[in-house]
Design an enzyme around this catalytic site. Structure first.
Site, mmCIF file in Angstrom:
data_model
loop_
_atom_site.group_PDB
_atom_site.id
_atom_site.type_symbol
_atom_site.label_atom_id
_atom_site.label_comp_id
_atom_site.label_asym_id
_atom_site.label_seq_id
_atom_site.Cartn_x
_atom_site.Cartn_y
_atom_site.Cartn_z
ATOM 1 N N GLU A 147 -11.128 1.366 -6.020
ATOM 2 C CA GLU A 147 -12.177 2.318 -6.403
ATOM 3 C C GLU A 147 -12.488 2.312 -7.917
ATOM 4 O O GLU A 147 -13.656 2.293 -8.320
ATOM 5 C CB GLU A 147 -11.584 3.661 -5.998
ATOM 6 C CG GLU A 147 -12.393 4.851 -6.026
ATOM 7 C CD GLU A 147 -11.479 6.098 -6.181
ATOM 8 O OE1 GLU A 147 -10.243 6.019 -6.051
ATOM 9 O OE2 GLU A 147 -12.072 7.148 -6.460
ATOM 10 N N GLN B 174 6.598 -1.618 -2.252
ATOM 11 C CA GLN B 174 5.483 -1.825 -1.313
ATOM 12 C C GLN B 174 4.407 -2.747 -1.869
ATOM 13 O O GLN B 174 3.598 -3.287 -1.152
ATOM 14 C CB GLN B 174 4.840 -0.474 -0.946
ATOM 15 C CG GLN B 174 5.762 0.419 -0.173
ATOM 16 C CD GLN B 174 5.366 1.878 -0.284
ATOM 17 O OE1 GLN B 174 4.727 2.421 0.602
ATOM 18 N NE2 GLN B 174 5.715 2.518 -1.372
ATOM 19 N N THR C 101 -6.311 -2.959 -2.433
ATOM 20 C CA THR C 101 -5.435 -1.821 -2.720
ATOM 21 C C THR C 101 -4.546 -1.611 -1.510
ATOM 22 O O THR C 101 -5.028 -1.661 -0.360
ATOM 23 C CB THR C 101 -6.176 -0.503 -3.030
ATOM 24 O OG1 THR C 101 -5.238 0.579 -2.913
ATOM 25 C CG2 THR C 101 -7.347 -0.189 -2.118
ATOM 26 N N ILE C 102 -3.261 -1.372 -1.763
ATOM 27 C CA ILE C 102 -2.368 -1.111 -0.636
ATOM 28 C C ILE C 102 -2.741 0.202 0.045
ATOM 29 O O ILE C 102 -2.290 0.482 1.132
ATOM 30 C CB ILE C 102 -0.881 -1.097 -1.063
ATOM 31 C CG1 ILE C 102 -0.588 0.034 -2.058
ATOM 32 C CG2 ILE C 102 -0.450 -2.432 -1.622
ATOM 33 C CD1 ILE C 102 0.905 0.311 -2.231
ATOM 34 N N ASP C 103 -3.575 1.016 -0.606
ATOM 35 C CA ASP C 103 -3.935 2.326 -0.033
ATOM 36 C C ASP C 103 -4.968 2.218 1.107
ATOM 37 O O ASP C 103 -5.122 3.138 1.887
ATOM 38 C CB ASP C 103 -4.498 3.255 -1.117
ATOM 39 C CG ASP C 103 -3.548 3.411 -2.301
ATOM 40 O OD1 ASP C 103 -2.348 3.133 -2.141
ATOM 41 O OD2 ASP C 103 -4.018 3.789 -3.395
ATOM 42 N N MET D 288 3.779 5.104 -0.660
ATOM 43 C CA MET D 288 2.627 5.299 -1.557
ATOM 44 C C MET D 288 1.378 5.599 -0.717
ATOM 45 O O MET D 288 1.481 5.970 0.444
ATOM 46 C CB MET D 288 2.421 4.054 -2.406
ATOM 47 C CG MET D 288 3.384 3.951 -3.562
ATOM 48 S SD MET D 288 2.951 2.530 -4.596
ATOM 49 C CE MET D 288 3.872 2.895 -6.073
ATOM 50 N N ARG E 219 18.878 12.352 3.409
ATOM 51 C CA ARG E 219 18.688 11.584 2.175
ATOM 52 C C ARG E 219 17.226 11.139 2.074
ATOM 53 O O ARG E 219 16.545 10.986 3.087
ATOM 54 C CB ARG E 219 19.576 10.338 2.170
ATOM 55 C CG ARG E 219 21.062 10.617 2.258
ATOM 56 C CD ARG E 219 21.591 11.175 0.944
ATOM 57 N NE ARG E 219 23.019 11.454 1.050
ATOM 58 C CZ ARG E 219 23.973 10.624 0.670
ATOM 59 N NH1 ARG E 219 23.659 9.450 0.163
ATOM 60 N NH2 ARG E 219 25.240 10.948 0.812
ATOM 61 N N ARG F 23 22.694 10.473 9.717
ATOM 62 C CA ARG F 23 21.896 11.139 8.681
ATOM 63 C C ARG F 23 20.407 11.122 9.034
ATOM 64 O O ARG F 23 19.947 10.260 9.776
ATOM 65 C CB ARG F 23 22.034 10.385 7.352
ATOM 66 C CG ARG F 23 23.345 10.620 6.666
ATOM 67 C CD ARG F 23 23.471 9.706 5.461
ATOM 68 N NE ARG F 23 24.694 10.012 4.734
ATOM 69 C CZ ARG F 23 25.370 9.134 4.008
ATOM 70 N NH1 ARG F 23 24.956 7.891 3.901
ATOM 71 N NH2 ARG F 23 26.465 9.495 3.381
HETATM 72 O O1 F6P Z 1 -3.380 2.585 -5.724
HETATM 73 C C1 F6P Z 1 -2.226 1.855 -5.471
HETATM 74 C C2 F6P Z 1 -1.003 2.649 -5.821
HETATM 75 O O2 F6P Z 1 0.139 1.869 -5.509
HETATM 76 C C3 F6P Z 1 -0.903 4.028 -5.168
HETATM 77 O O3 F6P Z 1 -0.469 3.969 -3.839
HETATM 78 C C4 F6P Z 1 0.042 4.735 -6.094
HETATM 79 O O4 F6P Z 1 -0.136 6.132 -6.057
HETATM 80 C C5 F6P Z 1 -0.350 4.191 -7.437
HETATM 81 O O5 F6P Z 1 -0.975 2.947 -7.208
HETATM 82 C C6 F6P Z 1 0.815 3.996 -8.374
HETATM 83 O O6 F6P Z 1 0.334 3.507 -9.575
HETATM 84 P P1 F6P Z 1 1.250 2.973 -10.758
HETATM 85 O O7 F6P Z 1 1.775 1.628 -10.363
HETATM 86 O O8 F6P Z 1 0.320 2.896 -11.923
HETATM 87 O O9 F6P Z 1 2.362 3.960 -10.912
#
Ligand code: F6P
Length: 365
Positions: free
Chosen positions: A120, A291, A142-144, A186, A283, A179
């Site tokens: 984005e 990831q 993006t992994i998101d 993320m 835990r 446990r």
């Molecule tokens: O947008 C990808 C991402 O890995 C998100 O899942 C995570 O919140 C963010 O980037 C973490 O960013 P940084 O590597 O800058 O801490």
């Protein structure tokens, strides 16, 4: 005269970026069949590479710029991360607007068009440049997996694979010790990674930002499992998930130059609440940047390849201001502005079971 393509990756790194770079380079340099000649320069560290130095006309071999050819990129598709490096630099940062410098540098480098690989934020910058007359093409990563206009973003499936493998590892130790494990993933403000990673690994509970959870319901579900004889449980929680009435947990108060807070910590919070509420040792494991690491899975290598080829096709056709995308099983292209100012959330109604806090249990109903 050859057309000079600049290519960069911005935002968080992920698996699959290098495959896209390789296939932009290969396709462009082998594009004589289209009667076109290209040169490619790689820009290092995302937008930072275009605003840190003042380039002199004709000069390309500096710290932030490197010529790319087939020999350089030959093996890149099998490696994770990004060989061009990345940053979260925003050239339009209101506190430090360096967009004019960026335009001057593009001119000095004689870059005719730019391929921006990003999410984005990076694509938002690409769009602004497009409105200022720069010829840009976007490649989604993006992994998101939270971008509109595409069903796939590079890096997602490799990240899901990491979640699955790590949870497989946790199961043996969790079972040995009876446990509960809370696994924080993320995904920022969306639950794609948590949901699909949790489904793939068979997590008992999956908590997503799109649906606020009740701590008491999580504990009841866990105790039900224990009553049924389960020796251990795995709960996946997205970093952006939050309890009803509560807020998202952040690592510190600061925001990056695109205005994002650094999420993280919900897993630890939940582990405390679960241990208290169930009396079972609990835990937390934060998967964090694991990831984004490692070699790309087969799907990311293939998608990187197709997106790279498609990006060069768009350049050859002169269709700028577009992002290559994957929609309904086809590689296609959409206007870059499709991704701007909004993120693609999960559809709770069709993709989530709000009773069990897990993936849907009906497909056709
Ligand atoms: O947008 C990808 C991402 O890995 C998100 O899942 C995570 O919140 C963010 O980037 C973490 O960013 P940084 O590597 O800058 O801490």
């Amino acid at each position: 005269m050859a057309t000079r393509i600049g290519i960069l990756s911005g935002g968080g790194d992920c698996a699959g970026i290098n495959a896209a770079i390789k296939w932009v380079v290969k396709t462009a340099l082998e594009a004589h069949r289209m009667g076109m000649t290209f040169e490619i320069v790689g820009i290092r560290e995302g937008w930072r590479g275009l605003v840190e130095e003042d380039f002199m006309p004709g000069e390309i071999n500096k710290q932030y710029v490197t010529p790319l050819d087939q020999d350089v990129v030959r093996t890149w598709d099998r490696y994770g991360g990004t060989m061009l490096a990345t940053s979260r630099t925003n050239p339009f940062d209101p506190k430090n607007d360096r967009s004019q410098k960026l335009l001057q540098n593009l001119k000095a480098l004689s870059i005719d068009c730019l391929v921006a690989i990003g999410g984005e934020d990076t694509l938002g910058v690409a769009y602004k440049l497009h409105t200022m007359g720069v010829r840009v093409i976007g490649i989604p990563k993006t992994i998101d997996k939270d971008l509109h206009g595409t069903d796939y973003t590079l890096g997602f499936e490799s990240a899901v694979q990491v979640i699955t493998e790590e949870i497989d590892r946790l199961r043996t130790t969790a079972g040995s010790h009876k446990r509960i494990f809370i696994v924080e993933t993320m995904g920022r403000n969306t639950g794609w990674l948590a949901l699909e990673g949790g489904e793939a690994s068979g997590a008992y509970i999956i908590l997503i930002p799109e649906y606020d959870f009740e701590v008491s319901s999580v504990n009841e579900l866990l105790l039900e499992g224990v009553k049924r004889g389960n020796r251990y449980e795995i709960v996946v929680v997205a970093e952006g998930a939050k309890p009803k009435g509560g807020g998202q947990v952040t690592r510190h108060g600061e925001k990056d130059s695109f205005g994002h807070a650094t999420l993280g910590g919900i897993g630890d919070f939940l582990a405390g609440e679960v241990e208290l509420g169930t009396g079972i040792e609990t835990r937390c494991v934060v998967l964090s940047h694991l990831q984004r690491g490692g070699a790309p899975c087969a799907f990311d290598r293939r998608m990187g390849r197709y997106f790279g080829i498609a990006a060069v096709d768009l350049i050859a056709k002169g269709e700028f201001g577009k992002m290559v995308s994957y929609l309904n099983g086809e590689v296609t292209a959409v206007p870059i502005e499709t991704v701007l100012g909004r993120i693609k959330m999960l559809d709770v109604r069709t993709q989530y079971d709000t009773e069990r806090y897990n993936g849907r249990r009906t497909i056709f109903v």
